[in-house]
Scaffold this active site. Sequence first.
Site, PDB file in Angstrom:
ATOM      1  N   CYS A 195       0.787  -1.227   0.000  1.00 32.56           N
ATOM      2  CA  CYS A 195       0.000   0.000   0.000  1.00 32.56           C
ATOM      3  C   CYS A 195       0.829   1.293   0.000  1.00 32.56           C
ATOM      4  O   CYS A 195       0.473   2.225  -0.746  1.00 32.56           O
ATOM      5  CB  CYS A 195      -1.017  -0.003   1.139  1.00 32.56           C
ATOM      6  SG  CYS A 195      -0.540  -0.880   2.613  1.00 32.56           S
ATOM      7  N   ARG A 223       6.682 -11.587   5.291  1.00 27.51           N
ATOM      8  CA  ARG A 223       6.361 -11.323   6.694  1.00 27.51           C
ATOM      9  C   ARG A 223       6.903 -12.444   7.553  1.00 27.51           C
ATOM     10  O   ARG A 223       6.781 -13.622   7.195  1.00 27.51           O
ATOM     11  CB  ARG A 223       4.835 -11.219   6.886  1.00 27.51           C
ATOM     12  CG  ARG A 223       4.213 -10.084   6.087  1.00 27.51           C
ATOM     13  CD  ARG A 223       2.710 -10.029   6.228  1.00 27.51           C
ATOM     14  NE  ARG A 223       2.130  -9.076   5.292  1.00 27.51           N
ATOM     15  CZ  ARG A 223       0.836  -8.929   5.079  1.00 27.51           C
ATOM     16  NH1 ARG A 223      -0.033  -9.693   5.742  1.00 27.51           N
ATOM     17  NH2 ARG A 223       0.379  -8.030   4.205  1.00 27.51           N
ATOM     18  N   GLN A 257       0.335 -11.240  -3.219  1.00 29.28           N
ATOM     19  CA  GLN A 257      -1.058 -10.819  -3.054  1.00 29.28           C
ATOM     20  C   GLN A 257      -1.642 -10.335  -4.378  1.00 29.28           C
ATOM     21  O   GLN A 257      -0.942  -9.702  -5.176  1.00 29.28           O
ATOM     22  CB  GLN A 257      -1.146  -9.670  -2.048  1.00 29.28           C
ATOM     23  CG  GLN A 257      -0.724 -10.020  -0.630  1.00 29.28           C
ATOM     24  CD  GLN A 257      -0.740  -8.791   0.251  1.00 29.28           C
ATOM     25  OE1 GLN A 257      -0.116  -7.786  -0.061  1.00 29.28           O
ATOM     26  NE2 GLN A 257      -1.473  -8.868   1.353  1.00 29.28           N
ATOM     27  N   ASP A 285      -3.246  -7.738  -5.004  1.00 29.24           N
ATOM     28  CA  ASP A 285      -3.468  -6.553  -4.186  1.00 29.24           C
ATOM     29  C   ASP A 285      -3.943  -5.381  -5.040  1.00 29.24           C
ATOM     30  O   ASP A 285      -3.416  -5.150  -6.132  1.00 29.24           O
ATOM     31  CB  ASP A 285      -2.145  -6.179  -3.500  1.00 29.24           C
ATOM     32  CG  ASP A 285      -2.362  -5.428  -2.210  1.00 29.24           C
ATOM     33  OD1 ASP A 285      -3.525  -5.240  -1.820  1.00 29.24           O
ATOM     34  OD2 ASP A 285      -1.358  -5.029  -1.594  1.00 29.24           O
ATOM     35  N   HIS A 290      -5.533  -1.143  -4.660  1.00 30.13           N
ATOM     36  CA  HIS A 290      -5.920   0.000  -3.841  1.00 30.13           C
ATOM     37  C   HIS A 290      -6.716   0.954  -4.694  1.00 30.13           C
ATOM     38  O   HIS A 290      -6.323   1.274  -5.821  1.00 30.13           O
ATOM     39  CB  HIS A 290      -4.685   0.681  -3.247  1.00 30.13           C
ATOM     40  CG  HIS A 290      -3.976  -0.193  -2.266  1.00 30.13           C
ATOM     41  ND1 HIS A 290      -2.960  -1.051  -2.635  1.00 30.13           N
ATOM     42  CD2 HIS A 290      -4.188  -0.402  -0.943  1.00 30.13           C
ATOM     43  CE1 HIS A 290      -2.572  -1.724  -1.575  1.00 30.13           C
ATOM     44  NE2 HIS A 290      -3.291  -1.353  -0.540  1.00 30.13           N
ATOM     45  N   LYS A 303     -14.577  -2.918   7.495  1.00 27.92           N
ATOM     46  CA  LYS A 303     -14.193  -3.796   6.387  1.00 27.92           C
ATOM     47  C   LYS A 303     -15.254  -4.858   6.149  1.00 27.92           C
ATOM     48  O   LYS A 303     -16.106  -5.121   7.005  1.00 27.92           O
ATOM     49  CB  LYS A 303     -12.852  -4.480   6.666  1.00 27.92           C
ATOM     50  CG  LYS A 303     -12.883  -5.458   7.836  1.00 27.92           C
ATOM     51  CD  LYS A 303     -11.583  -6.242   7.943  1.00 27.92           C
ATOM     52  CE  LYS A 303     -11.625  -7.198   9.136  1.00 27.92           C
ATOM     53  NZ  LYS A 303     -10.483  -8.118   9.160  1.00 27.92           N
ATOM     54  N   HIS A 305      -8.414  -0.731   0.553  1.00 30.06           N
ATOM     55  CA  HIS A 305      -7.515  -1.859   0.319  1.00 30.06           C
ATOM     56  C   HIS A 305      -8.401  -3.058  -0.042  1.00 30.06           C
ATOM     57  O   HIS A 305      -9.417  -3.284   0.618  1.00 30.06           O
ATOM     58  CB  HIS A 305      -6.736  -2.250   1.576  1.00 30.06           C
ATOM     59  CG  HIS A 305      -5.981  -1.146   2.225  1.00 30.06           C
ATOM     60  ND1 HIS A 305      -4.614  -1.024   2.139  1.00 30.06           N
ATOM     61  CD2 HIS A 305      -6.389  -0.118   3.005  1.00 30.06           C
ATOM     62  CE1 HIS A 305      -4.207   0.022   2.837  1.00 30.06           C
ATOM     63  NE2 HIS A 305      -5.274   0.594   3.371  1.00 30.06           N
TER      64      HIS A 305
END
Length: 638
Positions: A332, A361, A379, A381, A383, A467, A513
Site C-alpha cells: 500500500c 512477513r 497478493q 493486491d 488499492h 471492512k 484496500h
Amino acid sequence: MGIVRIKLPDGRVVEGRVGERIVDVIPQGAGLVARVKGRLVDLTSKIRENWEVVEVLDFSSEEGKETYWHTTAHILAQAVKRLFPHAKLGVGPPIENGFYYDFDLGGYTFTQDDIEKIEREMEKIIEEDLPIERLEMSKDEARRLFEERGEVYKLELLSEIPESVVTIYKQGEFIDLCRGPHLPSTGYVKAFKITSVSSAYWKGDERNPAMQRVYGVSFPSEEMLKRHLALLEEAKRRDHRVLGPKLDLFSMPSDVIGPGLVLWHPKGALARKIIEDFLKEIHLKNGYQLVITPHIAYSSLWETSGHLNYYRDMMYVFEKDGVLHVVKPMNCPFHILIYKSRVRSYRDLPIRYFELGTVYRYERSGTLHGLLRVRGFTQDDAHIFCRRDQLENEIAGVLDLMEKILSAFGFTEYEVELSTRDPEHPEKYMGTDEIWEHAQEALARALERKGYEYREMPGEAAFYGPKVDVKMVDSLGRKWQCTTIQVDFNLPERFNVTYVDKDGSEKKVVMIHRALLGSIERFFGILVEHYAGELPLWVAPVQVRIVPVSEKYLSYARAVYEKLAAAGIRVELDEGPESVSYKVRRAEVERVPYIVVVGRREEESGTVSVRRRRKGSLGAMSVDEFVKLILEEGRMPL
C-alpha cells in the site's frame, strides 16, 4: 420487575423478568449462549433492566459452535489436569473446526494410550454435569490464585490484561483465566473426539518452551461427529501438502531454504502463471491499472505508514550503507506514492491500482502451514482512491469482480461479515463519527445491493476503518477467508493523500484496500484441496497426454502432439516403454484431464481415442474435433 423479550433459535419469543437467569426462562436445551446488544453472554447470566432483547443462539450459529467448542476445550484441560497434575495450562481457544488446548508437560509427549485415558476422563466430566460458573475478581486476587496453582502461563497472560478486573471460569475443581462465554454445564457436550496432537511453541515463538497441543472437536450428536470425522479423512486425502509434491507442483524444503518459503516446480509455476495472467486480464477489463513496485524500501517509508512501529517483529529489517531498509510486508505505501506522483482532480477519481505484489512477513514458525501460511507470498493486491460519494459504488464493483473471479475457479457459495467499530467505545478508533457512519453505511448498502446476507461484527473493525470479509465455501463445506475489502482513514492522513475538488479545495481521498484471492500461494493450496489435485482444464498445467499403443505408432503420436501444441494446448507425449494400461493409470494418478490413445486404427482413420478423467472413454474423434473440444472447454473464463 421489568420484562425482557427473549428470542429463541426457532423464532419463538418468551419473556423473562429482570434478575432471572436466561437458562431458567428458556425451554431446556433450547440454546447454548445468548447475544445482547451485539455482545455474547452466558445463558447463566441474570437478565438486566437495560436489556431490551436477548437472542438465544444454538449450534447452527457460529457463536454457538464457538461456545460449544470453547467449553469442550476446558473439559479437555480439566481431564489433563486430573491425569497429569504437573501439567501447566497454556491457552485453549475454539478454532475454525473445533478447538485445541496447549499443555507444558516438562518435555513429556502424550502417547496414544494417554489420549484414550484423557477421552475417558472427559466422558466422566461430562457425565458429572458440572455447573460452569463465571467469576469476576481483581487482578491481584487472580494472581494469588494462579500463583498457588503454579500456573506460570496464566500469570503471564494475566500480566498482559490492561483491565483491573478479570473473569475466571470454574467447573468443579478446574479454574481457568477466560473471557468466555461458556455453556451452563459440562453435561451440555454430547459427542467429542480428540483428533490429533502436535508440538507448538508458547505464543508461536520458537524461543519459548515447546508445548503439547491437543486438538479436538465436539457436536450435539454422535451422528454429526461421525459425519465430521469422515470429512476429516477426506480432507487428509486432499491435503495440498501431500498432493503438491506428489503431483510435482511445488516443494517446501524448509531445512534447506528456511520455513514458510516455496519452490514452484515447472508444472506448478505454469498453473500459477495461468492464474496470474487471468487476474491481470480481468482487472484490466474492469477498470484497474497495473503497477509494479520494488521489494525493498527505506525504513522511513514504513515509519510514515506506521507499520515499522506496530509490526516490526513481523518485518524483515536490514542495514545497508548505514541506512535501514525493509523488505516490503505490504504494497500500500508504494501505491500511495504512485498516486501522489502528480496532483489529482476530482475528475480523475476513482483510480484503481492493481499489483501481483510479492511480500514477506516473519510469521511465527508455529503458525506456518504449507501454502496456507507462508513467509513469502504474492497478493492480488489493489488499492482504490475515490471520493466519499463514490465509495458505495466502488465496494459494489469490488464485489462484482470478486464473483467473476471466484466463480471462474468454481467457488459460488460465500459467507459475508461486516466488521464495524464498537459503538460503546468510539474513542478507540480514528476518524469522526460522521466518517465512520458514512463508511459503514456504504459497505452495508453495497452488500444489500448485491443481495448478500451478512453478519455484522461490532468491535471487529480495525482502528482505521470498517471492512468486509468474504469466506468462500469449498467442495467439502469448509470456509476459507480470502476476500477482504478494507476502508482506510489512516494512511490518507499519514501520507496526506488528497485530490482537488470542484471548488478548488483540497480534500482527503477515501482509500480502499482489497485482495480477492488473498494470496496466490494460499489460494493455490485451497484450489488443490477443493479439486483434490484435479485442477480445472483452463488452469491444468497439462491438459492432454498422448499415449501411443506401441513404438510403431510414435510417428503418428508425434504428429498429433505437434498439432495440439500448435493450437496452444498444453500437451505431453508419453514415449515410455510401459504398457498402455500402465500409462493410462499413471496419467489418471497424475490428474491429467484428457488422455489420448493412438494405435493402428487411429492412424489409419486420422482420429484419436479420447478418455476424460473420471468419465472414462469418450470414443474416437478427429484430431480437429478434439482440438476444438479442448479449446472450448479450456478457454480462460474472461
